[in-house]
Design an enzyme around this catalytic site. Structure first.
Site, mmCIF file in Angstrom:
data_model
loop_
_atom_site.group_PDB
_atom_site.id
_atom_site.type_symbol
_atom_site.label_atom_id
_atom_site.label_comp_id
_atom_site.label_asym_id
_atom_site.label_seq_id
_atom_site.Cartn_x
_atom_site.Cartn_y
_atom_site.Cartn_z
ATOM 1 N N ASP A 147 -3.894 91.699 153.273
ATOM 2 C CA ASP A 147 -4.082 91.947 151.808
ATOM 3 C C ASP A 147 -2.639 92.327 151.256
ATOM 4 O O ASP A 147 -1.877 93.125 152.022
ATOM 5 C CB ASP A 147 -5.251 92.620 151.359
ATOM 6 C CG ASP A 147 -5.322 92.761 149.751
ATOM 7 O OD1 ASP A 147 -5.106 91.632 149.173
ATOM 8 O OD2 ASP A 147 -5.762 93.983 149.305
ATOM 9 N N GLU A 150 -4.696 99.373 134.474
ATOM 10 C CA GLU A 150 -4.877 99.958 132.967
ATOM 11 C C GLU A 150 -4.534 101.563 133.136
ATOM 12 O O GLU A 150 -3.980 101.944 132.099
ATOM 13 C CB GLU A 150 -6.222 99.684 132.779
ATOM 14 C CG GLU A 150 -6.731 98.211 132.670
ATOM 15 C CD GLU A 150 -8.232 98.092 132.240
ATOM 16 O OE1 GLU A 150 -8.929 99.043 132.440
ATOM 17 O OE2 GLU A 150 -8.366 96.929 131.691
ATOM 18 N N PHE A 170 -12.390 91.115 132.056
ATOM 19 C CA PHE A 170 -11.336 90.467 132.930
ATOM 20 C C PHE A 170 -12.066 89.790 134.217
ATOM 21 O O PHE A 170 -13.159 90.215 134.737
ATOM 22 C CB PHE A 170 -10.670 91.511 133.759
ATOM 23 C CG PHE A 170 -9.478 90.794 134.568
ATOM 24 C CD1 PHE A 170 -8.365 90.486 134.321
ATOM 25 C CD2 PHE A 170 -9.868 90.913 135.917
ATOM 26 C CE1 PHE A 170 -7.499 89.972 135.124
ATOM 27 C CE2 PHE A 170 -9.115 90.621 136.867
ATOM 28 C CZ PHE A 170 -7.925 90.051 136.395
ATOM 29 N N LYS A 185 -4.505 91.125 127.242
ATOM 30 C CA LYS A 185 -3.627 91.201 128.140
ATOM 31 C C LYS A 185 -3.856 90.432 129.423
ATOM 32 O O LYS A 185 -5.063 90.285 129.561
ATOM 33 C CB LYS A 185 -3.022 92.692 128.682
ATOM 34 C CG LYS A 185 -4.395 93.526 129.319
ATOM 35 C CD LYS A 185 -3.712 94.869 129.708
ATOM 36 C CE LYS A 185 -4.912 95.256 130.885
ATOM 37 N NZ LYS A 185 -6.109 95.569 130.560
ATOM 38 N N ARG A 245 4.948 93.971 139.145
ATOM 39 C CA ARG A 245 3.639 93.589 138.733
ATOM 40 C C ARG A 245 3.947 93.246 137.092
ATOM 41 O O ARG A 245 4.046 94.302 136.373
ATOM 42 C CB ARG A 245 2.296 94.187 139.002
ATOM 43 C CG ARG A 245 1.987 94.397 140.399
ATOM 44 C CD ARG A 245 1.021 95.445 140.621
ATOM 45 N NE ARG A 245 -0.207 95.264 140.174
ATOM 46 C CZ ARG A 245 -1.361 94.627 140.904
ATOM 47 N NH1 ARG A 245 -0.892 94.314 142.093
ATOM 48 N NH2 ARG A 245 -2.324 94.388 140.208
ATOM 49 N N GLY A 257 -3.971 88.055 145.731
ATOM 50 C CA GLY A 257 -4.230 87.374 144.563
ATOM 51 C C GLY A 257 -3.010 87.593 143.488
ATOM 52 O O GLY A 257 -3.012 86.920 142.445
ATOM 53 N N LYS A 272 -9.501 83.272 151.050
ATOM 54 C CA LYS A 272 -9.101 84.150 151.903
ATOM 55 C C LYS A 272 -10.283 84.183 153.329
ATOM 56 O O LYS A 272 -9.609 83.947 154.545
ATOM 57 C CB LYS A 272 -9.356 85.704 151.602
ATOM 58 C CG LYS A 272 -8.095 86.222 150.725
ATOM 59 C CD LYS A 272 -8.331 87.532 150.283
ATOM 60 C CE LYS A 272 -7.313 87.910 149.559
ATOM 61 N NZ LYS A 272 -7.224 89.363 149.065
ATOM 62 N N ASN A 294 -12.693 92.424 147.046
ATOM 63 C CA ASN A 294 -12.113 91.008 147.183
ATOM 64 C C ASN A 294 -11.675 90.831 148.709
ATOM 65 O O ASN A 294 -11.489 89.561 149.003
ATOM 66 C CB ASN A 294 -10.990 90.586 146.405
ATOM 67 C CG ASN A 294 -9.609 91.510 146.411
ATOM 68 O OD1 ASN A 294 -9.901 92.463 147.116
ATOM 69 N ND2 ASN A 294 -8.777 91.238 145.757
ATOM 70 N N ASP A 295 -11.535 91.558 149.391
ATOM 71 C CA ASP A 295 -11.187 91.402 150.975
ATOM 72 C C ASP A 295 -12.390 91.494 151.803
ATOM 73 O O ASP A 295 -12.247 91.170 153.046
ATOM 74 C CB ASP A 295 -10.125 92.479 151.471
ATOM 75 C CG ASP A 295 -8.783 92.432 150.573
ATOM 76 O OD1 ASP A 295 -8.267 91.481 150.180
ATOM 77 O OD2 ASP A 295 -8.537 93.640 150.031
#
Lengths: 1002, 335
Positions: A381, A459, A500, A524, A556, A637, A733, A755-756
């Protein structure tokens, strides 16, 4: 597929749903023995040993005392059973503690103190500050007038920040006393393990307000194992209890992973088994033939003329038993033992402690250390794994003006500071979005300093940066936000939060300015989720340039935008949103659709650039591991440019002349296909050149490639040593890992976030980084480490040593069993192929479980090369990767060695102890001591570094052999009475030993 | 106190080193020098040891006489089995053994059986050690199958081994006078003392329908039946010698020893051989060249290997620890 929970209804749900008794136990007192035995016997090896042990009970065919197999077998079973029992007992204790914890529950309208296990679905549970939540609850009241409460979810997802939970709107304002009597129904889905979703409805019965259906989300729940913080009390309705809670459902038993080595050992065991069957058949036939031709003539043997019907079977079965030691009974125990020691070494390693956080490395899965040494692909990742995931606001572009380009830090850019001081409207608007377009909770400490609890690092960075630019997000009470800017206080009322999601790639808030009542949408998100939706006529070119420029620097980027809403537009949309929020089916998708209706015609305010610094030692680690022949794939991602920049800065790919990046893109099947083929062609051409070729693919193209061009993509995956996959989803993934695994590569997945998790679980080895995104990945992983750079040590040192050691240990185990077995086979040729055992039962048993297993166990301390050497020459790992130390040909080597050693010992023994010295007991002890000397020699030869423990085990074992046999020789009742004393007095014995010892050197 | 604490700390550090896998270790590297030295050393040690062993073996004088065929009278040679099984024919036989070298007392008398499988599974198992020690007090004779009981009483001693006791007898005459043969202390002392009972008498031995080998005097306890004790120490090899007695007089060169023997034991049915062996002994035991030859062989091959290694080392010398020999540093290496 729905569950109806009747609040405060004591009878209805008792039978339907389980109580809150948590049980992680595998066994009960009654079923322990049968269940455990059943599990153990479901393994082939154990079935085999049991069969052998049972055959040995038949005294006609057993060559040795049945105890020589039953003893070790029962020992092995006892060891693994007591380990299981101990684990289970500990689980029982912790369950019991949780189950018997006292909680306040409303019963018949009165609050009572009862045990947690007696909670039923529908009960109202009261919690105080710092209480642990006993089951999944839907909030109905808190001490906070706004109905908020804070929970810590660390035990659930590892995130250490506090999360706000809110009571459903229907329960707002119900009096504290009335909560006892509340009645209603909650309509919720059946238990599942998704801790981010709870799509349910609540309807209260009269007299409580209206009949309106009130939607419930995960925001309205507090889940089992969380802690209530910063809230005096809270109460909720139990919806899922016991093992049916979200936590309980996700607590599945993971599939046990099998290492490549285990598979190889199983294969070799199978081969030995086949060999054994062949030997048994040949000897069995030979034995029967010899019996009929020779033995019947030997009057002193008194073979009956007519035997029983099974007579033909007797000799083969005897040989089966005689040869059964070919498969060493001790190998499983030894392997389990050393494997847990490998894991302990990882836990103990002080060089893998992250001194910043004090977190040591940990091996959760103790069984797969060898695989670390055989890794061929590492899927990593990016955020939080390669980078620190500590976001720092660096630059921004506000309505076409770039800030921070000179100094590299916008916060110190005087231009920006002046603009802030001058309250330039664009800048103020921009800062406002930075400060309030989020889900951050400001917490005021006693000294008045404000700290922020944010779920997302981005954030956090934005809010902090805004605060430094004098736009301080000061307070949040219920829906009212307070912002201080240059001394003035501005209040906003938050109307909606459009959260989000990774599909939408943006988040928005709808706020109402308390001064002038204007409703504004603040958004955003990623550039492609914002810029295309700018209002017609806005020039977005500078923003696109800004995004590109920042991405080039590896920053980013986020685009900020806003739009003023008309009152009626908002009202209309609000209804739709509410409806979408209360749907039970496809809620996420419906919400996204509704959000889309509001998020358009943006006025783009600017672009922020946040730096995520590389972790220490990442480039070196990647370079070292790359040299070791490990291929790296980056799965992120993040967007393509950022990914490529990070990849460049951490040696992942080389810059232009040396390296080459091939892009696979396209929006349609045809485009992807063409680009895939082009890349494949280039790849084939350049594969012979010493050029670093990498391909880059994004999530969309990947989806198409995996779906329609799997074969071509697989070929590409095999050809390519490096790949960057950007904008991939968690399931993609996992699919990529699966793809590489299907090509027979050993894969290691490393990641740090939720997410991994899927990729980590999918891979042969999952490594989690216990980082800022919580412990979710570390929990799911086989190994957890504090920093990416420890991976180098984990693979090169621990993985490699484990591989080498297990390779030696397993093959040695077969070697020593084969030696003794070959001697028995040779002996059968001079004992009339009748299946006589040369060795007595005690010696055989001791040989297998003691004399030969103790010295080899210390081989776990052996180091063939020093850690420094391996780090310097990582190429040495090729040997492990290719499995050069344990494969059929090395095994054949050991097989040959055992045959040779058996011949040496046997021939020397029967010739040196011929004629008048040929007494059975003596001869057998001579042969056995020969084997013991040889095995000490082999272990000593194969040991590369002798620590004191090795000396103790190898030479001490030799001494122990003599001491034990002297003791047996001193007991008149034993068959070996005086034998060993007689032998040790003979000079010829020692000469025989030294000759067989030295002959085996050749 | 101080020493205690220090010891404690030392233990702690030792454990710490263990956990870090960094216990002090010696790493012997088998450099060419070492290998050559080891092989040279082995050669230097083993050749003399082998020569000494060979010499010891050569000092042993051994006379072997196979008598099983010659002791069957000419007419019966066609059917030796029926000859040996016919009790009416006397089995006397005389053999002449010429001493070719001076033999110093004690001279051991062995009988040797070839192609006799005392290690056959059915045979080795068929005994009861407990009964041999405790006699009839021990009832379980199931191990002794198929020779376990007679008239529902366990046979003492039971089992195939005892049942097939060797029963040829030998008398030795030199120059008309009988040579004294000491037949005491031919069995192991430990066996006489602890394995065979002093109060166990073979009262019903060889009384059954099927007579195997020798008989035992029922008046003498098992612990004194030395022939049986020797026979019960089964041999692991199909050719073996068992001690019959000792001649306690020296034999001179060209002495002729006349052996009067009773050829009772049946080896004809399975083609076994019977031999009589007179042998002196040395520190090594009986005559056995094997160990000496093996030692010399090991020594010589060690020396040869050492020389080969020296030559190879001189010819293909390379510096120790040269990185360029690592496989990935060689040109041909393709990863």
């Amino acid at each position: 597929m729905k569950r109806y929970v009747y609040i405060n209804d004591n009878e209805s749900s008792h039978e339907l749903y389980c109580d809150n008794r948590i049980s992680n136990r595998k066994y009960t007192v009654l079923n322990f023995l049968p269940k455990n035995l059943w599990e153990q016997f479901s393994r082939f090896m154990n079935q085999y040993f049991l069969l052998i042990a049972c055959l040995q009970l038949w005294s006609l065919i057993t060559p040795v005392n049945p105890a020589s197999t039953w003893g070790p077998l029962i020992f092995i079973f006892a060891v693994s059973a007591s380990k299981e029992a101990w684990d289970d007992y500990n689980r029982y204790l912790s369950d019991k503690k949780a189950n018997e914890k006292l909680v306040w529950v409303v019963r018949q309208g009165i609050r009572k103190h009862i045990q947690a296990q007696d909670i039923h679905v529908g009960n109202i549970v009261w919690l105080r500050e710092n209480d642990e939540v006993p089951c999944d609850l839907v909030l109905i009241g808190t001490s906070d007038p706004q109905g908020l409460c804070y929970v810590e979810t660390a035990a659930l997802d590892g995130e250490t920040d506090l999360k706000t939970r809110v009571i459903p709107s229907a329960c707002m304002g119900i009096d504290f006393e009335l909560l006892h009597k509340i009645k209603g129904v909650i309509e919720c889905p059946n238990p599942d393990k998704d801790i981010t979703r709870f799509d349910a409805n609540l309807r209260l019965f009269p007299p409580f307000i209206d009949n309106d259906v009130c939607p419930l989300t995960i925001k309205n729940t507090i889940l089992q194992s969380c802690y209530l913080r910063n809230t005096e009390w809270a109460c909720g309705v139990a919806v899922y209890t016991g093992n049916e809670t979200k936590l309980g459902m996700s607590r599945g038993i993971p599939e046990p992973k099998l290492t490549a080595m285990d598979a190889m050992i199983d294969k070799l065991t199978g081969a030995i088994f086949v060999f054994q069957i062949v030997v048994v058949m040949v000897l069995g036939i030979a034995g029967n033939v010899w019996k009929d031709t020779e033995a019947r003539k030997q009057w002193y043997v008194q073979y009956p003329i007519e035997g029983p019907w099974y007579e033909l079977l007797v000799i083969p079965l005897r040989f089966e038993l005689l040869c059964s030691i070919m498969i060493p009974i001790s190998i499983k125990v030894s392997l389990d033992l050393v494997k847990s020691l490998y894991a302990k070494f990882i836990d103990w390693d002080t060089e893998m402690i992250d001194y910043e956080t004090g977190i040591p490395s940990h091996a959760t899965n103790t069984a797969i250390s060898e695989d670390l040494g055989q890794v061929e692909y590492i899927m990593t990742d990016k955020t939080g794994t390669l980078t620190e995931n500590r976001m720092i606001f660096r630059r921004c572009c506000i309505s076409g003006v770039f800030y921070g380009n000179e100094s590299g830090d916008a916060l110190k850019d005087t231009k920006l500071l002046n603009a802030v001081a001058g309250s330039s409207p664009d800048v103020v608007q921009f800062l406002t979005v930075m400060a309030i377009c989020n889900t951050v909770v400001p917490i005021k400490s006693k000294t008045g300093a404000i700290s922020y609890k944010a779920q997302s690092q981005d954030e956090d960075a934005l809010v902090n940066a805004a605060a430094q630019l004098h736009m301080v997000y000061a307070n949040k009470t219920a829906n009212i936000l307070e912002i201080r800017f240059n001394g003035s206080v501005i209040k906003y009322e938050v109307l909606e939060i459009l959260e989000f999601t990774s599909d939408r790639k943006r988040m928005s808030v709808v706020v109402k300015d308390c001064q002038n009542g204007k409703i504004v949408l603040l958004s955003k998100g990623a550039d492609e989720a914002i810029l295309p939706y700018a209002y017609v006529g806005q020039q977005t070119r500078t923003f696109i340039e800004a995004v590109e420029q920042y991405a080039q620097l590896g920053l980013r980027t986020l685009c900020l935008a806003c739009r003023e809403l008309r009152e009626d537009e908002y009202q209309e949309w609000s209804l739709l949103f509410k409806e979408a929020s209360s749907t039970l089916v496809d809620r996420e998708w419906r919400i996204a659709e509704v959000c889309q209706r509001l998020e358009h015609d943006f006025e783009v305010l600017g672009v922020t650039a946040i730096e995520d610094r590389l972790q220490d030692g990442v480039p070196e680690t990647i370079e070292t591991l790359r040299k070791a022949g490990i291929n790296f794939w980056m799965l992120t991602g993040d967007k393509q440019n950022t990914a490529i920049q990070i990849a460049l800065s951490c040696n992942f790919i080389s810059p232009e002349p040396k390296g080459q990046l091939l892009l696979i893109d396209g929006k349609t099947e045809d485009e992807v296909c063409r680009s895939l083929e082009r890349v494949l062609l280039t790849m084939r051409i350049t594969s012979s050149e010493p050029k670093d070729v990498a391909f880059v693919v994004d999530g969309w193209a990947l989806e198409i490639a995996l779906k329609h061009y799997r074969k071509a993509f697989t070929e590409l995956a095999i050809l390519s040593r490096t790949a960057i996959c950007c904008r991939v989803t968690p399931s993609q993934k996992a699919q990529l890992v699966e793809l590489l695994k299907s090509c027979d590569y050993r894969t290691l997945a490393i990641g740090d976030g939720g997410n991994d998790v899927r990729m980590i679980q999918q891979a042969d080895i999952g490594v989690g980084i216990s980082g800022r995104e919580g412990l979710q990945a570390a929990r799911a992983a086989d190994y957890s480490i504090g920093k990416f750079r420890f991976l180098k040590r984990l693979i090169l040192v621990h993985g490699r040593y484990s591989y080498n050691r297990t390779a030696f240990l397993s093959q040695y185990s077969f070697y020593k069993s084969l030696v003794i077995c070959f001697i028995q086979i040779f002996f059968s040729f001079i004992s009339g192929v009748s299946g006589t055992s040369l060795f007595n039962s005690v010696s055989l048993m001791a040989y297998n479980v003691f004399y030969t297993s103790v010295p080899v166990l210390v081989s776990v301390l052996d180091k063939d090369l020093s850690e420094g050497t391996v780090m310097q020459h990582p190429q040495i790992l090729f040997y492990c990767q290719a499995g050069r130390l344990l494969n059929p040909s090395t095994f054949a080597g050991w097989f040959g060695r055992s045959l040779f050693h058996a011949i040496v010992v046997f021939v020397i023994t029967i010739h040196a102890y011929a004629y008048e010295k040929s007494e059975m007991e003596e001869l057998s002890m001579v042969a056995l001591s020969g084997c013991i000397w040889l095995q000490a020699f082999v272990v000593a030869l194969e040991t590369n570094s002798f620590t004191i423990l090795q000396h103790l085990a190898i030479w001490g074992n030799l001494v122990a052999f003599y001491v034990i046999n002297w003791i047996f020789s001193a007991i008149p009742a034993s068959g070996m009475y005086t034998i060993m004393f007689r032998l040790c007095r003979q000079l010829s014995y020692w000469i025989t030993m030294s000759v067989s010892f030295t002959l085996s050197v050749f | 106190m101080d020493t205690d604490r220090e010891r404690h700390r030392a233990r702690e550090t030792a454990f710490y080193l263990f956990t870090q896998q960094s216990l002090p270790a010696c790493k012997p590297v088998l450099t060419p020098g070492w290998v050559i030295a080891i092989f040279l050393f082995m050669g230097v040690i083993f050749i003399p040891v082998g020569l000494v062993t060979l010499r010891a073996s050569h000092c042993v004088v051994e006379i072997v006489d196979r008598y099983d065929i010659d002791c069957v009278p000419e007419p019966s040679r066609m059917d030796k089995v029926s000859y040996i099984q016919d009790d009416s024919i006397p089995k006397n036989c005389s053999r002449f053994m010429k001493v070719h070298k001076y033999m110093k007392a004690p001279i051991y008398i062995y009988y040797q059986l070839d192609n006799y499988y005392q290690n056959h599974r059915r045979y080795v198992k068929s005994r009861s050690d407990k009964q041999l020690l405790d006699g009839q007090k021990y009832h379980d004779t199931s191990y002794c199958q198929p020779v376990e009981s007679n008239n529902n009483r366990p046979i003492v001693p039971c089992g195939l081994i005892a049942w097939s006791l060797f029963n040829d007898t030998f008398e030795f005459i030199r120059e008309g006078a009988e040579l004294k043969v000491n037949r005491k202390n031919i069995a192991w002392k430990s066996d006489r003392g602890h394995k065979f009972g002093k109060n166990v008498y073979p009262f019903n031995f060889q009384n059954g329908t099927l007579i195997g080998g020798g008989k035992l005097n029922p008046e003498i306890p098992l612990s004194d039946q030395e022939d049986l004790i020797v026979w019960m120490r089964t041999s692991a090899l199909p050719s073996f010698r068992k001690l019959y007695g000792r001649i306690e007089e020296d034999l001179d060169v060209d002495d002729v020893v006349v052996v009067n023997l009773m050829n009772n034991y049946n080896t004809y049915s399975f083609g076994g051989k019977k031999k009589l062996v007179l042998s002196t002994s040395s520190w090594l035991g009986g005559k056995n060249d094997f160990l000496g030859h093996a030692c010399v062989f090991v020594g010589c091959s060690s020396l040869t290997l050492a020389i080969i290694f020296v030559l190879l080392h001189v010819k293909y010398r390379r510096p120790y620890g040269d990185m360029s020999y690592l496989p990935w540093n060689r040109k041909s290496f393709s990863g």
